[in-house]
Design a protein around this motif. Sequence first.
Motif, PDB file in Angstrom:
ATOM      1  N   SER A  33      -7.435  -6.805  -0.871  1.00  0.00           N
ATOM      2  CA  SER A  33      -6.357  -7.303   0.493  1.00  0.00           C
ATOM      3  C   SER A  33      -8.146  -8.135   1.061  1.00  0.00           C
ATOM      4  N   GLU A  70      -0.456  -4.550   0.899  1.00  0.00           N
ATOM      5  CA  GLU A  70       0.713  -2.896   0.014  1.00  0.00           C
ATOM      6  C   GLU A  70       1.080  -3.575  -0.929  1.00  0.00           C
ATOM      7  N   ASN A 117       7.449  -8.278   0.916  1.00  0.00           N
ATOM      8  CA  ASN A 117       7.779  -8.002   0.333  1.00  0.00           C
ATOM      9  C   ASN A 117       8.840  -9.575  -0.868  1.00  0.00           C
ATOM     10  N   LEU A 129      -2.708  -1.571  -5.271  1.00  0.00           N
ATOM     11  CA  LEU A 129      -3.259  -2.309  -4.305  1.00  0.00           C
ATOM     12  C   LEU A 129      -4.595  -2.879  -4.802  1.00  0.00           C
ATOM     13  N   GLN A 132       4.625  -2.912  -3.647  1.00  0.00           N
ATOM     14  CA  GLN A 132       5.750  -2.236  -3.889  1.00  0.00           C
ATOM     15  C   GLN A 132       6.128  -2.046  -5.341  1.00  0.00           C
TER      16      GLN A 132
END
Length: 125
Positions: free
Chosen positions: A92, A81, A56, A89, A83
């Motif tokens: 992806s 992900e 992250n 999101l 955060q």
Amino acid sequence: MRSRKLTTAALGVAAVGVAGLTAMTVAAPATASVPAAPAASAAADFTGYQLVKLPNANVPNFQRRVVRCPAGKKAVGGGAEAQGNQAVLVGSFPTDDGGGWIGLGRQPGYNDVGISVYAICANVS
């Protein structure tokens, strides 16, 4: 007024009624056909499985983060992900060359978002 075409199953339900529905069986229409299964192709040989992580980090909203597979390997899967408070999101997906994974997101009310990206890498023959 729009006309509707009733199928054999619909006519059967109308004739039997809801109470008799549990005892009724409906055969598929005579014109129904099941497509033939495609010929079996050779399965890819996945060796050298490795999970690669991009931990992250806060980046500006909608900025892509990319994790790359080691030389000689391709991404056979992956994920990302978002955060943060109300983080979303946005994307992806694999890189165009198949050698990694991309993740991006946004966080409403903030200029940046935390994004982690993961790639499942393997030797593909």
